[in-house]
Every structure is written in structure tokens, then in C-alpha cells.
Design an enzyme around this catalytic site. Structure first.
Site, PDB file in Angstrom:
ATOM      1  N   LYS A  10      18.714  85.321  41.237  1.00 16.28           N
ATOM      2  CA  LYS A  10      18.303  84.669  42.541  1.00 16.28           C
ATOM      3  C   LYS A  10      17.948  85.540  43.824  1.00 16.28           C
ATOM      4  O   LYS A  10      18.720  86.663  43.829  1.00 16.28           O
ATOM      5  CB  LYS A  10      19.446  84.028  42.924  1.00 16.28           C
TER       6      LYS A  10
ATOM      7  N   GLY B 169      26.676  93.977  37.718  1.00 18.24           N
ATOM      8  CA  GLY B 169      27.215  93.916  36.275  1.00 18.24           C
ATOM      9  C   GLY B 169      26.306  93.640  35.155  1.00 18.24           C
ATOM     10  O   GLY B 169      26.617  94.255  34.107  1.00 18.24           O
TER      11      GLY B 169
ATOM     12  N   GLY C 172      29.283  93.987  42.843  1.00 18.32           N
ATOM     13  CA  GLY C 172      29.359  93.439  44.279  1.00 18.32           C
ATOM     14  C   GLY C 172      29.469  94.656  45.044  1.00 18.32           C
ATOM     15  O   GLY C 172      28.720  94.693  46.288  1.00 18.32           O
TER      16      GLY C 172
ATOM     17  N   ARG D 231      36.237  99.487  31.656  1.00 14.88           N
ATOM     18  CA  ARG D 231      36.774  99.709  32.753  1.00 14.88           C
ATOM     19  C   ARG D 231      38.411 100.421  32.705  1.00 14.88           C
ATOM     20  O   ARG D 231      38.621 100.838  33.823  1.00 14.88           O
ATOM     21  CB  ARG D 231      37.167  98.354  33.810  1.00 14.88           C
TER      22      ARG D 231
HETATM   23  P1  ADP Z   1      23.336  91.991  38.183  1.00 15.14           P
HETATM   24  O1  ADP Z   1      24.631  91.351  37.603  1.00 15.14           O
HETATM   25  O2  ADP Z   1      22.718  93.055  37.588  1.00 15.14           O
HETATM   26  O3  ADP Z   1      23.131  92.134  39.829  1.00 15.14           O
HETATM   27  P2  ADP Z   1      22.160  89.147  38.527  1.00 15.14           P
HETATM   28  O4  ADP Z   1      23.610  88.847  38.201  1.00 15.14           O
HETATM   29  O5  ADP Z   1      21.548  89.098  39.824  1.00 15.14           O
HETATM   30  O6  ADP Z   1      22.161  90.513  37.846  1.00 15.14           O
HETATM   31  O7  ADP Z   1      21.136  88.475  37.410  1.00 15.14           O
HETATM   32  C1  ADP Z   1      21.349  88.769  36.213  1.00 15.14           C
HETATM   33  C2  ADP Z   1      20.461  87.350  35.194  1.00 15.14           C
HETATM   34  O8  ADP Z   1      19.528  87.143  35.859  1.00 15.14           O
HETATM   35  C3  ADP Z   1      20.577  87.606  33.737  1.00 15.14           C
HETATM   36  O9  ADP Z   1      21.586  86.772  33.522  1.00 15.14           O
HETATM   37  C4  ADP Z   1      19.448  87.348  33.715  1.00 15.14           C
HETATM   38  O10 ADP Z   1      19.246  86.337  32.318  1.00 15.14           O
HETATM   39  C5  ADP Z   1      18.744  86.520  34.755  1.00 15.14           C
HETATM   40  N1  ADP Z   1      17.381  86.503  35.022  1.00 15.14           N
HETATM   41  C6  ADP Z   1      16.436  87.597  34.760  1.00 15.14           C
HETATM   42  N2  ADP Z   1      15.207  87.071  35.004  1.00 15.14           N
HETATM   43  C7  ADP Z   1      15.243  85.799  34.820  1.00 15.14           C
HETATM   44  C8  ADP Z   1      14.268  84.775  35.165  1.00 15.14           C
HETATM   45  N3  ADP Z   1      13.085  85.214  35.194  1.00 15.14           N
HETATM   46  N4  ADP Z   1      14.577  83.476  35.087  1.00 15.14           N
HETATM   47  C9  ADP Z   1      15.843  83.197  35.286  1.00 15.14           C
HETATM   48  N5  ADP Z   1      16.849  84.007  34.966  1.00 15.14           N
HETATM   49  C10 ADP Z   1      16.582  85.508  34.954  1.00 15.14           C
HETATM   50 MG    MG Z   2      25.397  89.252  37.749  1.00 18.67          MG
END
Ligand code: ADP
Ligand code: MG
Length: 397
Positions: free
Chosen positions: A201, A354, A378, A36
Site C-alpha cells: 500500500k 519484513g 517498522g 532474530r
Molecule cells: P515490507 O514488509 O517489506 O515493508 P509490505 O508489507 O509493504 O512490505 O508489502 C508486502 C506485500 O506486498 C507482499 O505480501 C506482496 O505480496 C504484496 N504486493 C506486492 N506487489 C503487489 C501487487 N501488485 N498487488 C498486491 N499485493 C502486492
Molecule cells: Mg510487511
């Protein structure tokens, strides 16, 4: 159109206040990833080259409106000085006596970093008058304002939003690049436009799914949200992550996708294991045959091929959210396959989120092979959702 630094006119000898995103990860007081800070360099360098006296402001961590020494920007001062090669001084406060004195004494070609803006509760206050009062103190330190902290532009906060109304304001290079890249996907994407969504989620990403169901040609679903989609189709998901209260919403998404002619692609197989840990036994099973006592932690090999083929035939690909628990090597295969397909393809490719951006780096991919890797989780998600961001709105000409 966003106002650019050039619109601010001659900056020689002027004090320019720059909102940066210096919210770097720290371990025992040491910066573990300076990405960053590096991302802020083009704008800071441009301002220094224009003869400006540069005053940066940023937050670090969540001090919740209190002065907490562990969230001091001191480590960032040191790293920034190393990277940019000019004198960088830290003010002991944000807009107090020390900041005022140091801003006054600041020489051309030097940088003053104000202390963590979130040491002051007014930064994130919901009260417009409180934020306005803090913004006036910030504005008194400088002649103009540049917004370059892309990671915070979705926040209606003093250093992002209110201060921009009090001074001649412009977008820095990082904000410009992020907005330009993300708008290529959201405003008029070259088609086929494929969006890959994963992460933990469904409920985090409801807004973006709803919006994409009117925009994308294909939506590939992986990660933890897979299982709520599978459940909505009537399949058992064992011990996998399931948001039972979202099943009805997801069902309506499946209907909408059909109506709008959006292809919604779900995994056809998944990698299951009995416990949430890195080294348990793993099995590949069909998506409609998840054993009761197992959980899905990655998409399976057939799904990876399917997703890679969709990505390969796309002209625009946006990806948010890992396909599996990539932090455990045994469940990183799906995330790797998506990253590889994006890297090898010819589409305009965007990575937002992230954890997704971290996954690309951790899994050893060459970042330059992607068209754009967003620095803001976000903020990039809200742009994909089609929202108007407060910190961007104030920079429009
Ligand atoms: P980003 O930051 O890229 O938007 P998120 O914060 O929504 O992504 O999600 C990232 C997390 O989702 C990771 O830590 C990963 O371990 C978790 N994840 C991915 N697939 C699964 C799964 N099948 N069950 C539980 N957690 C999961
Ligand atoms: Mg995340």
C-alpha cells in the site's frame, strides 16, 4: 552518539537486563525462523564474556496484556540455550516473585529469560505513570540495561524506553549496527542515492515517500503502490490494487519530485492476471494498457531492466517492499530482479521491511552480498522517514 556496552564499565558479577527482539514466527509451538535469536547472540555473548549475569526480556506475539500460554517464551529459551551453549532459565513471570527470586539466584555465565513482557498491560500502556511503575519493577532486577531489540526501538514501551531512563543504559551490537547502516543512507548517502519502494500500500509508506523526495536522487516505484501512481497519471489500472483516496497525495508527490529534481521512475510494463491466485494465465502489458478485467501483480521485464540499470549506476541503494506478489512464483520476477541488481552492484545496499527481507531469503539470495539487511520492518521504515525513535533517543550520550 549512542552509548555502547563499554560505557557501562566493569560488568563482572553485574546483572544486566537486555531487551531483545525474540518475536520469532511459530508454527504449532515450533520456531520456523530463528533469525532474530541469532541476531541477539553477539551482544549476549559479549555480556557473558564480560562476566555479567544476563537477564533478557522480550515479547512474543500479541497477547494484549494477558497471560496466554501460547505466547510463552519457552520455545525461545530452548533454542537460545542450543545456540549459545549456556544454561538459560525461564522466569514464570516478568517482574513478579519468580522473576525476582531467579534474578537473585542467577549465576555468572548464565541467562535468565523473563516471561513475555506483553503479558503485562503496562508494557504498551499509553499512560506514562503506568509504564514508569512497570519500569521500576524491571530496573529493580538489574544493575544496568542494554537495548538490542532493534525491531521495537520505534515503540515508546516500558522495556524499550522507560526502563532505559532508570538504569545506566547502552545500545547492543545489533542496534548499533542497524543504526550505523541506516544512517549511512539517511544522513549523508554517497550519490547517486536510489530508493526502491514497493509492497502493498501507498498509505503505509506516505511518510517515507515524502521524506525521500527531499533526499534521494531516484525513487523507483513498484509493487502494489504502482497502480495508485499510474492512476494519478490518468491511466486505467483494471482490477489492480488501487487506493483511490491517495490519488491526490500521489499527484502532489509527482509534482514535488519534478520541483526537487528527483527522478521518479514508474514501471513501464506490468504482469497481469485475471484473479488473485498463483496459477492463472499471465500476460505482460504496457503500464498504460492494463485491461479492465485484469490485475497487475508484478512489474514487467522492461521495468525490471530499467530498475536494474538505475540500481547498477547508484552508490547507495535502499529497498523497502517487494515489487510484486513474490509469494506466488509467477509474480516473483520483479522482486528477484531488484534483489539481483543490488547483489551484483557495488553500491552500499540496504534492505528494510519484513516482507522484503523474507523475500531475499526465500528467493535464495546470499544475504552476505547485501551491505545490510535490517531485522526491523517498522523501525527501519521510520528511520528512512527521518523520524526520531524513542528507543534510540534514550540511548544517546
Ligand atoms: P515490507 O514488509 O517489506 O515493508 P509490505 O508489507 O509493504 O512490505 O508489502 C508486502 C506485500 O506486498 C507482499 O505480501 C506482496 O505480496 C504484496 N504486493 C506486492 N506487489 C503487489 C501487487 N501488485 N498487488 C498486491 N499485493 C502486492
Ligand atoms: Mg510487511
Amino acid at each position: 552518539m549512542l552509548k555502547t556496552i563499554d560505557s557501562l564499565g566493569d560488568l563482572n558479577g553485574k546483572r544486566v537486563l537486555v531487551r531483545c527482539d525474540f518475536n520469532v514466527p511459530l508454527k504449532e509451538g515450533k520456531i520456523t525462523d530463528d533469525g532474530r535469536i541469532r541476531a541477539a547472540l553477539p551482544t549476549l555473548q559479549k555480556l557473558l564474556d564480560s562476566g555479567a549475569k544476563v537477564i533478557t526480556m522480550a515479547h512474543l506475539g500479541r497477547p494484549k496484556g494477558q497471560v496466554m500460554p501460547e505466547f510463552s517464551l519457552a520455545p525461545v529459551v530452548q533454542r537460545l540455550a542450543e545456540l549459545i551453549g549456556v544454561k538459560v532459565t525461564l522466569a514464570q513471570d516478568t517482574t513478579g516473585a519468580d522473576a525476582k527470586a531467579k534474578a537473585e539466584a542467577l549465576a555468572t555465565g548464565e541467562i535468565l529469560m523473563l516471561e513475555n513482557v506483553r503479558f503485562d498491560p503496562r508494557e504498551t500502556s499509553k499512560d506514562d505513570a503506568e509504564r514508569a511503575a512497570f519500569a521500576a519493577e524491571m530496573a529493580a532486577l538489574a544493575d544496568c540495561y542494554v537495548s538490542d531489540g532493534f525491531g521495537v526501538v520505534h515503540r515508546k514501551q516500558t522495556s524499550v524506553y522507560d526502563v532505559a531512563k532508570l538504569l545506566p543504559a547502552a545500545a547492543g551490537f545489533l542496534v548499533l549496527k542497524e543504526i550505523e547502516s541506516l544512517r549511512k543512507a539517511t544522513d549523508n548517502p554517497e550519490r547517486p542515492y536510489t530508493v526502491v519502494l514497493g509492497g502493498s500500500k501507498v498509505s503505509d509508506k506516505l511518510g517515507v515517500i515524502a521524506n525521500l523526495l527531499t533526499k534521494a536522487d531516484s525513487l523507483l516505484i513498484g509493487g502494489g503502490m504502482t497502480y495508485t501512481f499510474l492512476a494519478a497519471q490518468g491511466y486505467a489500472v483494471g482490477k489492480s490494487l488501487l487506493e483511490a483516496d491517495q490519488i491526490d497525495t500521489v499527484k502532489s508527490y509527482l509534482d514535488q519530485a519534478k520541483q526537487n529534481g528527483v527522478e521518479l521512475v514508474l514501471p513501464v510494463d506490468v504482469v497481469v492476471t485475471p484473479e488473485f491466485k498463483p496459477d492463472g494465465p499471465t500476460t505482460v502489458v504496457a503500464a498504460d494498457a492494463i485491461p479492465e478485467d485484469q490485475m497487475g501483480l508484478d512489474i514487467g521485464p522492461k521495468s525490471r531492466e530499467l530498475f536494474a540499470a538505475k540500481i547498477a549506476e547508484s552508490k547507495t541503494v535502499a529497498w523497502n517492499g517487494p515489487m510484486g506478489v513474490f509469494e506466488f512464483p509467477a509474480f516473483a520476477g520483479g522482486t528477484k530482479a531488484v534483489a539481483k541488481a543490488m547483489q551484483d552492484g557495488t553500491a552500499f545496499s540496504i534492505v528494510g521491511g519484513g516482507d522484503s527481507a523474507a523475500a531475499v531469503r526465500q528467493l535464495g539470495f546470499d544475504e552476505s552480498k547485501f551491505s545490510h539487511i535490517s531485522t526491523g520492518g517498522g523501525a527501519s521504515l521510520e528511520l528512512l522517514e527521518g523520524k526520531v525513535l524513542p528507543g534510540i533517543e534514550v540511548l544517546e550520550a
